[in-house]
Scaffold this active site. Structure first.
Site, PDB file in Angstrom:
ATOM      1  N   ILE A 155      39.248  34.705  29.343  1.00 48.48           N
ATOM      2  CA  ILE A 155      40.522  34.868  29.325  1.00 48.48           C
ATOM      3  C   ILE A 155      41.820  36.229  29.063  1.00 48.48           C
ATOM      4  CG2 ILE A 155      41.715  35.691  32.214  1.00 48.48           C
ATOM      5  CD1 ILE A 155      38.973  34.009  33.493  1.00 48.48           C
ATOM      6  N   THR A 232      46.089  32.825  37.964  1.00 49.90           N
ATOM      7  CA  THR A 232      45.341  33.492  38.554  1.00 49.90           C
ATOM      8  C   THR A 232      43.822  32.868  38.150  1.00 49.90           C
ATOM      9  OG1 THR A 232      44.451  34.870  36.134  1.00 49.90           O
ATOM     10  CG2 THR A 232      45.602  35.712  38.087  1.00 49.90           C
ATOM     11  N   SER A 233      44.363  31.036  37.120  1.00 48.24           N
ATOM     12  CA  SER A 233      43.630  30.434  36.610  1.00 48.24           C
ATOM     13  C   SER A 233      43.171  29.276  37.936  1.00 48.24           C
ATOM     14  CB  SER A 233      43.997  29.562  35.068  1.00 48.24           C
ATOM     15  OG  SER A 233      43.054  28.603  35.173  1.00 48.24           O
ATOM     16  N   ARG A 234      43.769  28.131  37.657  1.00 50.55           N
ATOM     17  CA  ARG A 234      43.961  27.886  39.190  1.00 50.55           C
ATOM     18  C   ARG A 234      45.264  27.268  39.370  1.00 50.55           C
ATOM     19  NH1 ARG A 234      39.490  28.744  39.256  1.00 50.55           N
ATOM     20  NH2 ARG A 234      37.676  27.665  39.231  1.00 50.55           N
ATOM     21  N   ASP A 258      46.607  34.046  42.524  1.00 48.76           N
ATOM     22  CA  ASP A 258      44.922  34.404  42.977  1.00 48.76           C
ATOM     23  C   ASP A 258      44.654  33.004  43.449  1.00 48.76           C
ATOM     24  OD1 ASP A 258      42.861  36.397  43.647  1.00 48.76           O
ATOM     25  OD2 ASP A 258      41.826  35.199  41.962  1.00 48.76           O
ATOM     26  N   GLU A 263      44.319  25.351  48.425  1.00 45.82           N
ATOM     27  CA  GLU A 263      43.066  26.606  48.432  1.00 45.82           C
ATOM     28  C   GLU A 263      42.340  26.215  49.237  1.00 45.82           C
ATOM     29  OE1 GLU A 263      42.587  29.287  45.256  1.00 45.82           O
ATOM     30  OE2 GLU A 263      40.411  28.245  45.164  1.00 45.82           O
ATOM     31  N   HIS A 295      41.968  34.412  45.726  1.00 46.14           N
ATOM     32  CA  HIS A 295      40.896  34.151  44.898  1.00 46.14           C
ATOM     33  C   HIS A 295      40.217  34.788  44.463  1.00 46.14           C
ATOM     34  CE1 HIS A 295      39.397  30.347  43.008  1.00 46.14           C
ATOM     35  NE2 HIS A 295      38.785  31.609  41.989  1.00 46.14           N
ATOM     36  N   ALA A 297      40.174  37.654  41.671  1.00 49.08           N
ATOM     37  CA  ALA A 297      40.006  38.401  40.673  1.00 49.08           C
ATOM     38  C   ALA A 297      38.894  38.081  40.323  1.00 49.08           C
ATOM     39  CB  ALA A 297      40.824  37.541  39.325  1.00 49.08           C
ATOM     40  N   PHE A 298      37.447  36.890  40.158  1.00 43.80           N
ATOM     41  CA  PHE A 298      36.425  37.234  39.359  1.00 43.80           C
ATOM     42  C   PHE A 298      35.555  38.676  40.338  1.00 43.80           C
ATOM     43  CE2 PHE A 298      33.951  35.898  43.193  1.00 43.80           C
ATOM     44  CZ  PHE A 298      34.410  35.359  44.109  1.00 43.80           C
TER      45      PHE A 298
HETATM   46  P1  NAD Z   1      38.565  29.560  28.204  1.00 41.10           P
HETATM   47  O1  NAD Z   1      37.671  28.176  27.918  1.00 41.10           O
HETATM   48  O2  NAD Z   1      37.556  30.086  27.123  1.00 41.10           O
HETATM   49  O3  NAD Z   1      40.255  29.061  27.689  1.00 41.10           O
HETATM   50  C1  NAD Z   1      40.635  28.463  28.004  1.00 41.10           C
HETATM   51  C2  NAD Z   1      41.475  28.609  26.904  1.00 41.10           C
HETATM   52  O4  NAD Z   1      42.805  27.184  27.278  1.00 41.10           O
HETATM   53  C3  NAD Z   1      41.468  27.467  26.081  1.00 41.10           C
HETATM   54  O5  NAD Z   1      41.236  28.518  25.176  1.00 41.10           O
HETATM   55  C4  NAD Z   1      41.803  25.635  25.517  1.00 41.10           C
HETATM   56  O6  NAD Z   1      41.585  25.763  24.658  1.00 41.10           O
HETATM   57  C5  NAD Z   1      43.522  26.475  26.669  1.00 41.10           C
HETATM   58  N1  NAD Z   1      43.354  24.949  26.951  1.00 41.10           N
HETATM   59  C6  NAD Z   1      42.900  23.728  27.385  1.00 41.10           C
HETATM   60  N2  NAD Z   1      44.039  22.689  27.470  1.00 41.10           N
HETATM   61  C7  NAD Z   1      44.969  23.218  27.067  1.00 41.10           C
HETATM   62  C8  NAD Z   1      46.517  22.991  27.450  1.00 41.10           C
HETATM   63  N3  NAD Z   1      47.163  21.560  27.697  1.00 41.10           N
HETATM   64  N4  NAD Z   1      47.426  24.009  27.532  1.00 41.10           N
HETATM   65  C9  NAD Z   1      47.020  25.179  27.055  1.00 41.10           C
HETATM   66  N5  NAD Z   1      45.453  25.588  26.390  1.00 41.10           N
HETATM   67  C10 NAD Z   1      45.216  24.693  26.510  1.00 41.10           C
HETATM   68  O7  NAD Z   1      37.989  29.912  29.630  1.00 41.10           O
HETATM   69  P2  NAD Z   1      38.589  31.208  30.447  1.00 41.10           P
HETATM   70  O8  NAD Z   1      37.521  31.588  30.351  1.00 41.10           O
HETATM   71  O9  NAD Z   1      39.175  31.960  29.702  1.00 41.10           O
HETATM   72  O10 NAD Z   1      38.626  30.693  32.371  1.00 41.10           O
HETATM   73  C11 NAD Z   1      40.233  30.024  31.719  1.00 41.10           C
HETATM   74  C12 NAD Z   1      40.457  29.671  33.218  1.00 41.10           C
HETATM   75  O11 NAD Z   1      40.112  30.699  34.703  1.00 41.10           O
HETATM   76  C13 NAD Z   1      39.106  29.093  33.943  1.00 41.10           C
HETATM   77  O12 NAD Z   1      39.628  27.180  33.754  1.00 41.10           O
HETATM   78  C14 NAD Z   1      39.245  28.857  35.501  1.00 41.10           C
HETATM   79  O13 NAD Z   1      40.162  27.970  35.974  1.00 41.10           O
HETATM   80  C15 NAD Z   1      40.061  29.915  35.678  1.00 41.10           C
HETATM   81  N6  NAD Z   1      38.830  31.640  36.419  1.00 41.10           N
HETATM   82  C16 NAD Z   1      39.880  31.901  37.839  1.00 41.10           C
HETATM   83  C17 NAD Z   1      38.984  33.308  38.214  1.00 41.10           C
HETATM   84  C18 NAD Z   1      39.651  33.491  39.540  1.00 41.10           C
HETATM   85  O14 NAD Z   1      38.478  34.675  40.190  1.00 41.10           O
HETATM   86  N7  NAD Z   1      40.707  32.957  39.660  1.00 41.10           N
HETATM   87  C19 NAD Z   1      37.693  33.593  37.966  1.00 41.10           C
HETATM   88  C20 NAD Z   1      37.037  32.140  36.496  1.00 41.10           C
HETATM   89  C21 NAD Z   1      38.047  31.674  35.885  1.00 41.10           C
END
Ligand code: NAD
Length: 328
Positions: A155, A232-234, A258, A263, A295, A297-298
């Site tokens: 992402i 938009t992560s967690r 998001d 939540e 939440h 974004a997906f």
């Molecule tokens: P991914 O595994 O492809 O990428 C995550 C990246 O974070 C990796 O490159 C990893 O090395 C890095 N990382 C791990 N620990 C770290 C740290 N301490 N500092 C910096 N970087 C670090 O995952 P993705 O598919 O890109 O998804 C990322 C996040 O998005 C997921 O973990 C999920 O929580 C969130 N997400 C949110 C939604 C939404 O609807 N809002 C939907 C899907 C995913």
């Protein structure tokens, strides 16, 4: 194989139902969130399908295992809500959907950036009231601004790609740099450098003990005055109280969320007839420079199709005694 789907919504029934119909799976949809009170619904099922705000702590997993459930299929990438130690102890297989349309989340991230910067949510309301004044709507050109992407996986890199198209300078920080980053034009720096130099900071790292509250009082203090912060992560990546303090002091110029750390009690349901009990969330809603989505974004057709296909594929593989490769 009989599958109990928890936290199911009409769109889950549509997409998962269509994918299940093509496989030899018997799927029942429950609207209830999975928790200690509702786990009993899984009696008689081999599999449970759960979403991001379902409770998959040890007590729930113990009950599921006792009821005869053998596999938990997450229809999400994130798995921070699962007690994996307990699952392994109970011999419960846990599978997830590691990747599905990263562009869905990336595009929503950029939508938050654009809407916040140009105050689209405010102009929408103003124009409906025949208020065409521009005061308070001043934005900035994105071109040549510096954006810091924390977590440059699927992402994060998709966000970087879009923002490079806007002419932004994109800095990245990741514990494991992405080999495709250079091609996109993302430049890696250390976290202190990223925080100090970015006009916009966007979070795409998973929630882990290490990333929990990575945006705290100290980190905010090191940011540029007026920084735009996007998550938009967690929700747990951000210390909400610290961010509210940063907003009140004007240190944080705008905030787009998001996800929110509490939540589970809020998102995915219509609470419009209730009094919100979460005071921090309620405070966030009072700021004119905060934009929150629940939440979503997906939530694109492509993502839901991919989530359903992988989830059903994970279950079919398990039923056939095979590994899908998506086990945790
Ligand atoms: P991914 O595994 O492809 O990428 C995550 C990246 O974070 C990796 O490159 C990893 O090395 C890095 N990382 C791990 N620990 C770290 C740290 N301490 N500092 C910096 N970087 C670090 O995952 P993705 O598919 O890109 O998804 C990322 C996040 O998005 C997921 O973990 C999920 O929580 C969130 N997400 C949110 C939604 C939404 O609807 N809002 C939907 C899907 C995913």
């Amino acid at each position: 194989m009989r599958v109990a789907v928890f936290s199911s919504k009409p769109y889950d029934k549509r997409f998962l139902g269509e994918a299940a119909a093509e496989a030899d799976l018997e799927v029942e949809f429950f609207e209830a969130h999975l928790d200690v009170r509702s786990a009993g619904l899984a009696r008689g099922y081999d599999a449970v399908c759960a979403f991001v705000n379902d409770d998959l702590g040890a007590p729930v997993l113990e009950e599921l295992a006792e009821l005869g459930v053998r596999i938990v299929a997450l229809r999400s990438a994130g798995f921070n809500h699962v007690d994996l130690n307990a699952a392994h102890r109970l011999d419960l297989t846990v599978v997830r959907v590691p990747a599905y349309s990263p562009t869905s989340v990336a595009e929503h991230t950029v939508a938050l950036i654009l809407a916040l910067n140009r105050k689209i949510y405010r102009s929408y309301n103003r124009v409906r009231e025949a208020n065409f004044a521009l005061e308070g709507l001043l934005g900035f050109d994105l071109a040549s601004r510096t954006v810091g992407v924390i977590g440059t996986g699927r992402i994060g890199l998709a966000v970087a790609t879009i923002l490079r198209g806007f002419g932004c300078n994109v800095l990245g920080y990741d514990r494991f740099p992405n080999p495709d980053a250079a091609e996109v034009g993302l430049v890696y720096v250390d976290i202190d450098d990223l925080v100090a130099r970015s006009d916009i900071i966007t979070l795409h790292a998973p929630l882990t003990p290490e990333t929990y509250h990575m945006v705290n009082t100290d980190a905010i203090g090191a940011m540029k005055d007026g920084v735009m912060l996007i998550n938009t992560s967690r929700g747990g990546l951000i210390d909400t109280a610290a961010v509210i303090d940063g907003l009140k002091r004007g240190k944080i110029g705008s905030l787009g969320l998001d996800v929110y750390e509490e939540e589970e009690e809020l998102f995915f349901d219509d609470l419009s007839n209730q009094v919100l009990q979460d005071d921090l969330f309620s405070r966030l809603l009072t700021f004119p420079n905060v934009l929150i989505t629940g939440h979503q974004a997906f939530f694109t057709e492509e993502a839901l199709e991919a989530i359903a296909a992988t989830t059903i594929g994970n279950l079919v593989a398990y039923a056939a005694g095979e590994r899908s490769g998506n086990e945790l």
